[in-house]
Design an enzyme around this catalytic site. Structure first.
Site, PDB file in Angstrom:
ATOM      1  N   ASP A 167       6.252   5.726   2.837  1.00 18.98           N
ATOM      2  CA  ASP A 167       4.869   5.733   3.319  1.00 18.98           C
ATOM      3  C   ASP A 167       4.633   4.715   4.425  1.00 18.98           C
ATOM      4  O   ASP A 167       3.976   5.001   5.427  1.00 18.98           O
ATOM      5  CB  ASP A 167       3.873   5.548   2.173  1.00 18.98           C
ATOM      6  CG  ASP A 167       4.055   4.281   1.369  1.00 18.98           C
ATOM      7  OD1 ASP A 167       5.160   3.696   1.392  1.00 18.98           O
ATOM      8  OD2 ASP A 167       3.080   3.871   0.708  1.00 18.98           O
ATOM      9  N   SER A 179     -12.334  -7.969 -17.494  1.00 19.83           N
ATOM     10  CA  SER A 179     -11.369  -6.932 -17.870  1.00 19.83           C
ATOM     11  C   SER A 179     -11.176  -6.925 -19.378  1.00 19.83           C
ATOM     12  O   SER A 179     -11.033  -7.979 -19.998  1.00 19.83           O
ATOM     13  CB  SER A 179     -10.023  -7.171 -17.187  1.00 19.83           C
ATOM     14  OG  SER A 179      -9.028  -6.314 -17.711  1.00 19.83           O
ATOM     15  N   HIS A 236       9.173   4.540  -0.646  1.00 17.75           N
ATOM     16  CA  HIS A 236       9.203   3.596   0.478  1.00 17.75           C
ATOM     17  C   HIS A 236       9.107   4.289   1.840  1.00 17.75           C
ATOM     18  O   HIS A 236       9.306   3.660   2.871  1.00 17.75           O
ATOM     19  CB  HIS A 236      10.442   2.695   0.427  1.00 17.75           C
ATOM     20  CG  HIS A 236      10.377   1.661  -0.653  1.00 17.75           C
ATOM     21  ND1 HIS A 236       9.970   0.369  -0.430  1.00 17.75           N
ATOM     22  CD2 HIS A 236      10.647   1.737  -1.979  1.00 17.75           C
ATOM     23  CE1 HIS A 236      10.003  -0.307  -1.572  1.00 17.75           C
ATOM     24  NE2 HIS A 236      10.413   0.517  -2.520  1.00 17.75           N
ATOM     25  N   GLY A 252       2.575  -3.144 -14.128  1.00 13.30           N
ATOM     26  CA  GLY A 252       3.910  -3.593 -13.769  1.00 13.30           C
ATOM     27  C   GLY A 252       5.000  -2.585 -14.020  1.00 13.30           C
ATOM     28  O   GLY A 252       6.183  -2.926 -13.995  1.00 13.30           O
ATOM     29  N   GLU A 297      -5.403  -4.475  -0.835  1.00 16.38           N
ATOM     30  CA  GLU A 297      -4.082  -4.926  -1.279  1.00 16.38           C
ATOM     31  C   GLU A 297      -3.328  -5.649  -0.173  1.00 16.38           C
ATOM     32  O   GLU A 297      -2.703  -6.689  -0.397  1.00 16.38           O
ATOM     33  CB  GLU A 297      -3.271  -3.736  -1.792  1.00 16.38           C
ATOM     34  CG  GLU A 297      -3.837  -3.103  -3.051  1.00 16.38           C
ATOM     35  CD  GLU A 297      -2.781  -2.407  -3.877  1.00 16.38           C
ATOM     36  OE1 GLU A 297      -1.695  -2.983  -4.074  1.00 16.38           O
ATOM     37  OE2 GLU A 297      -3.060  -1.279  -4.340  1.00 16.38           O
ATOM     38  N   SER A 348       1.508   2.250 -10.257  1.00 11.64           N
ATOM     39  CA  SER A 348       0.371   1.991  -9.382  1.00 11.64           C
ATOM     40  C   SER A 348      -0.903   1.616 -10.118  1.00 11.64           C
ATOM     41  O   SER A 348      -1.988   2.105  -9.822  1.00 11.64           O
ATOM     42  CB  SER A 348       0.113   3.192  -8.465  1.00 11.64           C
ATOM     43  OG  SER A 348      -0.718   2.823  -7.400  1.00 11.64           O
ATOM     44  N   ASP A 374      -0.012   5.043  -2.774  1.00 10.32           N
ATOM     45  CA  ASP A 374      -0.643   4.842  -4.076  1.00 10.32           C
ATOM     46  C   ASP A 374      -2.132   5.164  -4.038  1.00 10.32           C
ATOM     47  O   ASP A 374      -2.666   5.850  -4.914  1.00 10.32           O
ATOM     48  CB  ASP A 374      -0.447   3.394  -4.535  1.00 10.32           C
ATOM     49  CG  ASP A 374       1.017   3.029  -4.704  1.00 10.32           C
ATOM     50  OD1 ASP A 374       1.864   3.942  -4.728  1.00 10.32           O
ATOM     51  OD2 ASP A 374       1.311   1.820  -4.807  1.00 10.32           O
ATOM     52  N   SER A 394      -2.348  -1.170  -9.755  1.00 12.26           N
ATOM     53  CA  SER A 394      -3.196  -1.888  -8.805  1.00 12.26           C
ATOM     54  C   SER A 394      -4.045  -0.924  -7.991  1.00 12.26           C
ATOM     55  O   SER A 394      -5.237  -1.176  -7.742  1.00 12.26           O
ATOM     56  CB  SER A 394      -2.350  -2.771  -7.882  1.00 12.26           C
ATOM     57  OG  SER A 394      -1.402  -1.999  -7.174  1.00 12.26           O
TER      58      SER A 394
END
Length: 383
Positions: free
Chosen positions: A40, A71, A38, A124, A162, A128, A174, A130
């Site tokens: 960044d 996907s 946290h 999840g 994002e 990272s 990330d 995503s």
């Protein structure tokens, strides 16, 4: 699955879905953060490594003005829409992440594009997934339509996808890890100056393993808790009269905060930045990497007590691992679920993993997934 096998699988799936061959296949890794959680989005310091696990994107341009996303981990449906229909929230769900990247280059993609993704990055789990998705697509589109863009440009493109398109208020940790990491190193990143240093991290040579324990409790950056923490940090910085919490010299400088919640949030950021610098100094020197173990534990305690984003599963994992002989452990990622990272001697790794599983079984938690991490290469073209 190696890169050759992964590329062949993605190419075959693309041909099946879209009736032709892709122009190429690109891979981008997930990441695990050794230390620096946290920090960044507070202009601070981070120290991630890239995972061997990647997301692969098989991509081909179109000429009909439409976008299509599929996907191998989804329900088999193709998400399709016109380029002109792109807007934040449209499309929704997982397809919003690659769509946001396309949106950032839509002036060069008027004809459209087809994207098939395949991944082995746990979703999840705080690793990272995503960013692996957005960065694989960003690198593909750079190679196809915007070769002048640097990898640093792609970090910003993927982050904007994002932040602005999906609504997940992440920093650049990330995306930087996915695009900039190199094999055998941790990436020391100053997120304000955007300066990077590849710090050697050869676990095997030291007789160590870096284990990741996926607790099976899922999280998402688009949920409210992550955004709440970011707003609290911004409010704390504003009350202290500094541009960001990076600019607070030490914990004593937080005395002006009379709000207990804001004090806790700010204290985590100030002490976490110090922990990153401490770990980097250990790894740069000739010291034993085992010395970073207590720093990891201190980082977990700060995330648990000051940032208040841990879970009972993550706390149990850290306690069980350290109790079984690990040098250190801490939760990683945005919090409210996900994974922990454990630093352990290679010959103790099986016993530590067993201790965590036994603790989870006693507590009635789902069985965790455990795997070791070798600091790996960043995003690349694989076919």
């Amino acid at each position: 699955m190696n890169d050759v096998e992964a590329a062949a699988r993605a190419q075959a799936a693309f041909a099946e879905r879209f009736g032709g061959a892709p122009e190429g296949v690109w891979a981008a890794p997930g990441r695990v953060n050794v230390i620096g959680e946290h920090t960044d989005y507070n202009d601070g310091y981070v120290l991630p490594v890239a995972l061997p696990h990647t997301t692969r994107a098989a991509v081909a341009r179109r000429s009909d003005g439409r976008l299509a996303f599929a996907s191998l981990q989804g329900d088999g449906d193709v998400v399709e829409l016109a380029v002109a229909e792109l807007a934040p929230g449209q499309p929704s769900g997982w397809a919003g992440y690659p769509a946001g990247v396309v949106d950032g280059l839509r002036d060069r993609l008027a004809g459209g594009v087809s994207v098939l993704v395949d991944t082995d990055v746990p979703v999840g789990a705080g690793l990272s997934s995503s960013a692996a998705l957005t960065c694989s697509v960003a690198l593909a589109l750079r190679d196809l339509v915007a070769p002048e863009l640097t990898r640093e440009d792609l970090v910003d493109l993927a982050r904007r996808s994002e932040n602005d398109f999906v609504g997940a208020p992440t920093g650049i940790l990330d995306q930087s890890a996915s695009l900039l990491c190199t094999a055998g190193h941790a990436l020391f990143l100053d997120t304000r100056a955007k300066r990077t240093e590849q710090v050697p991290l050869d676990m095997a040579a030291a007789g160590l393993e870096l284990l990741v324990v996926d607790t099976g409790t899922s999280h998402t950056h688009a949920d409210g808790g992550y955004g709440d923490r970011r707003r609290e940090c911004e409010e704390a910085a504003a009350r202290l009269g500094v541009p960001a919490l990076r600019d607070v010299a030490d914990v004593a400088s937080l005395a002006a905060l009379d709000d207990e919640v804001l004090l806790r949030r700010a204290r985590h950021i100030v002490t976490e930045n110090a922990r990153v610098l401490q770990v980097v100094e250990i790894l740069r020197g000739a010291g034993d990497p085992r010395e970073i173990g207590p720093v990891l534990v201190a980082g977990h305690e700060s995330l648990r007590d000051d940032f208040q984003i841990s879970t009972v599963e993550l706390d149990a994992c850290v306690a069980a691992a350290v109790g079984a002989g690990a040098h250190g452990a801490r939760m990683v990622g945005g919090g409210f679920g996900g994974s922990a990272v454990v630093l352990v001697d290679r010959d103790r790794a099986p016993a530590v993993a067993d201790a965590v599983r036994e603790r989870f079984d006693r507590e009635g938690f789902a069985e965790p997934r455990t795997f070791d991490v070798v600091p790996s290469a960043g995003a690349r073209r694989i076919a």
